[in-house]
Design a protein around this motif. Sequence first.
Motif, PDB file in Angstrom:
ATOM      1  N   CYS A 132     -10.970   4.505 -13.821  1.00 17.18           N
ATOM      2  CA  CYS A 132     -10.869   5.581 -12.833  1.00 17.18           C
ATOM      3  C   CYS A 132     -10.929   6.927 -13.539  1.00 17.18           C
ATOM      4  N   LEU A 133     -11.467   7.911 -12.855  1.00 16.29           N
ATOM      5  CA  LEU A 133     -11.521   9.257 -13.408  1.00 16.29           C
ATOM      6  C   LEU A 133     -10.682  10.184 -12.541  1.00 16.29           C
ATOM      7  N   GLN A 134      -9.798  10.922 -13.175  1.00 11.93           N
ATOM      8  CA  GLN A 134      -8.950  11.883 -12.475  1.00 11.93           C
ATOM      9  C   GLN A 134      -9.611  13.258 -12.486  1.00 11.93           C
ATOM     10  N   GLY A 135      -9.513  13.951 -11.387  1.00  6.22           N
ATOM     11  CA  GLY A 135     -10.096  15.281 -11.332  1.00  6.22           C
ATOM     12  C   GLY A 135      -9.392  16.160 -10.320  1.00  6.22           C
ATOM     13  N   THR A 136      -9.707  17.443 -10.334  1.00 10.56           N
ATOM     14  CA  THR A 136      -9.108  18.405  -9.429  1.00 10.56           C
ATOM     15  C   THR A 136      -9.462  18.059  -7.986  1.00 10.56           C
ATOM     16  N   SER A 137      -8.463  18.074  -7.119  1.00  9.28           N
ATOM     17  CA  SER A 137      -8.658  17.629  -5.742  1.00  9.28           C
ATOM     18  C   SER A 137      -9.125  18.759  -4.832  1.00  9.28           C
ATOM     19  N   PHE A 138     -10.171  18.494  -4.037  1.00 12.13           N
ATOM     20  CA  PHE A 138     -10.622  19.432  -3.018  1.00 12.13           C
ATOM     21  C   PHE A 138      -9.652  19.476  -1.840  1.00 12.13           C
ATOM     22  N   GLY A 139      -8.858  18.416  -1.670  1.00 15.67           N
ATOM     23  CA  GLY A 139      -7.979  18.329  -0.513  1.00 15.67           C
ATOM     24  C   GLY A 139      -6.939  19.424  -0.443  1.00 15.67           C
TER      25      GLY A 139
END
Length: 499
Positions: free
Chosen positions: A95-102
Amino acid sequence: MTTTRTTHAPAPPAGNSDLIYQLDDTPAFAPAIFAALQHVLAAFVGIITPTLIIGSVLGLGAHVPYLVSMALFVSGLGTFVQAKRVGPIGSGLLCLQGTSFGFLSVVLSAGFIVKGRGGSEEEILSTLFGICFCAAFVEIAFSQFINKLRKVITPVVTGTIICLMGLSLIKVGMTDLAGGYGAPDLGALHHLALGGLVLSTIVILNRVSSQVLRLSAVIIGLTLGFSVAWLTGQVSFASMAEVPLISVPQPFKYGFSFDFIAFVPIAVIFLITPLETAGDLTANSIISKQPVKGPLYMRRIKSGVLADGCNSAVAAMFNSLPMTTFSQNNGVIQLTGVASRHVAFYIAGILVLLGLFPAVGAVLQLMPKPVLGGATLIMFGTVAVAGIKILSEAGMHRRNVLIVAISLGLGLGVAGVPEVLSQMPDVLKNIFGSPITIGAFSAILLNFFLPDETHEVAEDDYDPEAHMHTVVHGASDEDDENLAPTPLSSDLTPSPHLN
């Protein structure tokens, strides 16, 4: 790493021939780094874009290169934790973690609260990261109870909220396409032409038969738009000389502040994004040929959501926005046939290295707003469509139509006519002034109190591969292991996760 496969890797089950490397296999360096680069390519725009948008809208120009560097840096750290599994934290999947648009709309709302009372750029950042750090513990606690919310958080609730997220952000994308907030020539033809070029490029490449081109559509579109803007004199590299060579991560560089009024909407979103994470982890499990029922699966869901919360707290500590598990990278696993979680360690290393060199963020900051808007308009629209897909799977019978109609009406109504709350106390005004917050509260309350006359599908008959668009399929309190949230899917790649 020199071996092409681990000697103890289990034999692939029937129907698993599409995977070259399974979850616990150890690829050699060449295939591992090649697969890792494709994951980074798919996620790069999604990781940096929320920071670019917030920096632009809140007027944080001088800090944006450092903030972009930190977004990449903490994404690398989070990806490592999610795949490695540190104690009970991490799913152990690729899995890749990234900054959330939500979080975009609620973070922008919090920033405007500080800015409205005369706060400096540093005070804005201090408050944003302080609030996000505290709110991350809401998700950390929530991760241990995600399987208990069958009657409260259902597909109709999740679909409504995700749809609202996308719809409320479309205005940001369209404003950027027209020239950006505060532009004196907003809507000028050269802005529209530049944004239209990026948008058209992404659409065309997304329809070609080559999976590589489809996967790279956003990157190619942004690169083309940036190149055209540079050739037409809309980009200047004069400021690059002032950018330092290396960014040194500094915990709470801007200080630590807290504002309860701004905290509540962000805390609410921390209760929503875990549902998407659960869906993305289920999709990853399916693609990686891992179980989607039973104790192992349930542990991965809880540990993966726990990692989201912990990684978001670390992100706030290192001056970045909340993070979540990205969904577009599941498509890379399908494309490459590489599901090995060891590839995530290479991804993490690449992201950390990119984050340590602020020149990357400085170049991206020079990207004209219409170029960025041409891409984000599609991304935000895709988020809304993902919510619509979930709603269609939930079934639009009379009860669900009523829930969706009222929740969308309240959310979009507040966004379009904010004066409707002008006579309320400031506390309530700031809480319910966010379309996501008021829409979420409405959907959850209506879903809880309106009687459901439909017949639920028996859990034992649940087929996750036949319900790829349903975010959460509930489990009874007595049978936690049968929780089977299902992932969102999108025909447009890469797209932002609600991320």
